[in-house]
Scaffold this motif. Structure first.
Motif, PDB file in Angstrom:
ATOM      1  N   PRO A   1       0.810  -1.029  -0.107  1.00 50.34           N
ATOM      2  CA  PRO A   1       0.039  -0.072   0.208  1.00 50.34           C
ATOM      3  C   PRO A   1       0.752   1.257  -0.065  1.00 50.34           C
ATOM      4  CG  PRO A   1      -0.912  -1.361   1.812  1.00 50.34           C
ATOM      5  CD  PRO A   1       0.467  -2.023   1.090  1.00 50.34           C
ATOM      6  N   VAL A   2       0.499   2.203  -0.610  1.00 44.24           N
ATOM      7  CA  VAL A   2       1.158   3.468  -0.871  1.00 44.24           C
ATOM      8  C   VAL A   2       2.155   3.666  -1.755  1.00 44.24           C
ATOM      9  CG1 VAL A   2       2.236   5.519   0.396  1.00 44.24           C
ATOM     10  CG2 VAL A   2       0.399   4.376   1.637  1.00 44.24           C
ATOM     11  N   ILE A   3       3.050   2.379  -1.761  1.00 48.61           N
ATOM     12  CA  ILE A   3       4.071   2.509  -2.522  1.00 48.61           C
ATOM     13  C   ILE A   3       3.905   1.632  -3.882  1.00 48.61           C
ATOM     14  CG2 ILE A   3       6.485   1.340  -2.655  1.00 48.61           C
ATOM     15  CD1 ILE A   3       6.808   1.435   0.353  1.00 48.61           C
ATOM     16  N   GLY A   4       3.128   0.615  -3.935  1.00 45.60           N
ATOM     17  CA  GLY A   4       2.866   0.041  -5.351  1.00 45.60           C
ATOM     18  C   GLY A   4       3.921  -1.163  -5.241  1.00 45.60           C
ATOM     19  N   LEU A   5       4.135  -1.640  -6.577  1.00 42.72           N
ATOM     20  CA  LEU A   5       4.844  -2.753  -6.497  1.00 42.72           C
ATOM     21  C   LEU A   5       6.349  -2.518  -6.069  1.00 42.72           C
ATOM     22  CD1 LEU A   5       5.076  -5.554  -7.802  1.00 42.72           C
ATOM     23  CD2 LEU A   5       6.008  -4.700  -9.920  1.00 42.72           C
ATOM     24  N   LEU A   6       6.687  -3.594  -5.181  1.00 46.67           N
ATOM     25  CA  LEU A   6       8.178  -3.522  -4.739  1.00 46.67           C
ATOM     26  C   LEU A   6       8.951  -4.547  -5.012  1.00 46.67           C
ATOM     27  CD1 LEU A   6      10.135  -1.934  -2.530  1.00 46.67           C
ATOM     28  CD2 LEU A   6       9.123  -3.482  -0.922  1.00 46.67           C
ATOM     29  N   SER A   7      10.085  -4.401  -5.425  1.00 47.88           N
ATOM     30  CA  SER A   7      11.100  -5.525  -5.802  1.00 47.88           C
ATOM     31  C   SER A   7      12.344  -5.245  -4.967  1.00 47.88           C
ATOM     32  CB  SER A   7      11.089  -5.672  -7.191  1.00 47.88           C
ATOM     33  OG  SER A   7      11.838  -6.829  -7.596  1.00 47.88           O
ATOM     34  N   VAL A   8      12.725  -6.202  -4.184  1.00 48.92           N
ATOM     35  CA  VAL A   8      13.850  -5.920  -3.354  1.00 48.92           C
ATOM     36  C   VAL A   8      14.741  -7.153  -3.540  1.00 48.92           C
ATOM     37  CG1 VAL A   8      15.034  -5.385  -1.102  1.00 48.92           C
ATOM     38  CG2 VAL A   8      12.730  -4.328  -1.942  1.00 48.92           C
ATOM     39  N   GLU A   9      16.206  -7.071  -3.752  1.00 49.74           N
ATOM     40  CA  GLU A   9      17.192  -8.165  -3.827  1.00 49.74           C
ATOM     41  C   GLU A   9      17.793  -8.214  -2.299  1.00 49.74           C
ATOM     42  OE1 GLU A   9      20.705  -9.931  -6.226  1.00 49.74           O
ATOM     43  OE2 GLU A   9      18.937  -9.235  -7.350  1.00 49.74           O
ATOM     44  N   GLY A  10      17.987  -9.329  -1.795  1.00 49.27           N
ATOM     45  CA  GLY A  10      18.672  -9.273  -0.335  1.00 49.27           C
ATOM     46  C   GLY A  10      19.274 -10.630  -0.086  1.00 49.27           C
ATOM     47  N   ALA A  11      19.926 -10.738   1.045  1.00 49.04           N
ATOM     48  CA  ALA A  11      20.512 -12.103   1.607  1.00 49.04           C
ATOM     49  C   ALA A  11      20.131 -12.519   2.766  1.00 49.04           C
ATOM     50  CB  ALA A  11      22.118 -11.810   1.241  1.00 49.04           C
ATOM     51  N   THR A  12      20.000 -13.782   2.978  1.00 46.41           N
ATOM     52  CA  THR A  12      19.911 -14.273   4.285  1.00 46.41           C
ATOM     53  C   THR A  12      20.958 -15.116   4.885  1.00 46.41           C
ATOM     54  OG1 THR A  12      17.615 -14.443   3.952  1.00 46.41           O
ATOM     55  CG2 THR A  12      18.343 -15.783   5.696  1.00 46.41           C
ATOM     56  N   ARG A  13      21.067 -14.877   6.186  1.00 44.47           N
ATOM     57  CA  ARG A  13      22.384 -16.028   6.705  1.00 44.47           C
ATOM     58  C   ARG A  13      21.596 -16.686   7.634  1.00 44.47           C
ATOM     59  NH1 ARG A  13      25.747 -17.396  11.033  1.00 44.47           N
ATOM     60  NH2 ARG A  13      27.858 -17.781  10.283  1.00 44.47           N
ATOM     61  N   LEU A  14      21.594 -18.179   7.359  1.00 45.23           N
ATOM     62  CA  LEU A  14      21.074 -19.306   8.340  1.00 45.23           C
ATOM     63  C   LEU A  14      22.212 -19.796   9.199  1.00 45.23           C
ATOM     64  CD1 LEU A  14      18.884 -21.006   5.730  1.00 45.23           C
ATOM     65  CD2 LEU A  14      17.907 -19.104   7.264  1.00 45.23           C
ATOM     66  N   GLU A  15      21.744 -20.075  10.300  1.00 46.88           N
ATOM     67  CA  GLU A  15      22.993 -20.448  11.400  1.00 46.88           C
ATOM     68  C   GLU A  15      22.165 -21.949  11.688  1.00 46.88           C
ATOM     69  OE1 GLU A  15      26.408 -20.781  13.529  1.00 46.88           O
ATOM     70  OE2 GLU A  15      25.587 -19.131  12.453  1.00 46.88           O
ATOM     71  N   PHE A  16      23.173 -23.002  11.521  1.00 44.91           N
ATOM     72  CA  PHE A  16      22.719 -24.359  12.035  1.00 44.91           C
ATOM     73  C   PHE A  16      22.991 -24.980  13.334  1.00 44.91           C
ATOM     74  CE2 PHE A  16      23.672 -24.700   7.465  1.00 44.91           C
ATOM     75  CZ  PHE A  16      22.276 -24.445   6.718  1.00 44.91           C
ATOM     76  N   ASP A  17      22.071 -25.714  13.856  1.00 45.59           N
ATOM     77  CA  ASP A  17      22.300 -26.399  15.120  1.00 45.59           C
ATOM     78  C   ASP A  17      22.359 -27.861  14.546  1.00 45.59           C
ATOM     79  OD1 ASP A  17      22.116 -27.719  17.478  1.00 45.59           O
ATOM     80  OD2 ASP A  17      20.450 -26.899  18.297  1.00 45.59           O
ATOM     81  N   HIS A  18      23.658 -28.529  14.476  1.00 46.62           N
ATOM     82  CA  HIS A  18      23.457 -29.772  14.226  1.00 46.62           C
ATOM     83  C   HIS A  18      23.196 -30.945  15.189  1.00 46.62           C
ATOM     84  CE1 HIS A  18      25.007 -28.863  10.077  1.00 46.62           C
ATOM     85  NE2 HIS A  18      25.656 -28.280  10.601  1.00 46.62           N
ATOM     86  N   TYR A  19      23.413 -30.497  16.336  1.00 50.11           N
ATOM     87  CA  TYR A  19      22.839 -31.241  17.608  1.00 50.11           C
ATOM     88  C   TYR A  19      21.262 -31.718  17.388  1.00 50.11           C
ATOM     89  CZ  TYR A  19      22.005 -33.442  22.172  1.00 50.11           C
ATOM     90  OH  TYR A  19      21.516 -34.017  23.042  1.00 50.11           O
ATOM     91  N   ASN A  20      20.405 -30.658  17.040  1.00 50.48           N
ATOM     92  CA  ASN A  20      19.152 -30.928  16.781  1.00 50.48           C
ATOM     93  C   ASN A  20      18.711 -30.803  15.407  1.00 50.48           C
ATOM     94  OD1 ASN A  20      18.268 -30.848  19.671  1.00 50.48           O
ATOM     95  ND2 ASN A  20      18.722 -28.941  19.484  1.00 50.48           N
TER      96      ASN A  20
END
Length: 145
Positions: A90-109
């Motif tokens: 809303p108000v902005i219209g179509l939004l397109s954003v490129e980004g990155a995510t860092r995932l951290e793993f817990d191998h025990y679980n």
């Protein structure tokens, strides 16, 4: 070549992330710890219920939000995802954003303990009616060209 546990977990997470809908939000519950740390430019929370609420809010306040995972790099204890997000806001219209995510793993679980997003929120602010004009003026004055 068989997938490593990290690669398997990342693949499952990307599948949910790429097919996100209000009906699929609970699929994250099987992939993250109960106290998962979720952070993006607007939020910094701990706990699956709080992460879920942020995603619910996204669906409530945008039209057709979607993440397209463009690439992933998986290591022993973490992974990086590069993605593109699109939605009608809303108000902005179509939004397109490129980004990155860092995932951290817990191998025990065998679960993800952290989902940290990195993306430039300036395109959102620059398109807001009142503050956007002021920010565009500041941006022009700071520009080297």
């Amino acid at each position: 070549m068989p997938l490593t546990p990290s690669k398997q977990l990342c693949e499952r997470y990307c599948e949910v992330f790429s097919n996100l809908s209000p009906e699929t939000l609970d699929q994250f519950k099987d992939l993250v710890t109960e106290q998962v740390h979720f952070r993006d430019p607007f939020n910094d929370v701990r706990g699956f219920s709080k992460m879920r609420r942020i995603l619910e809010d996204m669906f409530e306040n945008t039209e057709n939000p979607a993440f397209n995972v463009l690439e992933q790099s998986v290591y022993a204890d973490h992974a990086w995802l590069r993605w593109q997000f699109t939605a009608k806001v809303p108000v902005i219209g179509l939004l397109s954003v490129e980004g990155a995510t860092r995932l951290e793993f817990d191998h025990y679980n065998g679960l993800i303990t952290e989902h940290i997003d990195y993306w430039d929120s300036a395109p959102v602010y620059l398109r807001l009616p009142l503050i956007g004009g002021l920010l565009r003026l500041i941006k022009r004055r700071m520009s080297a060209s």
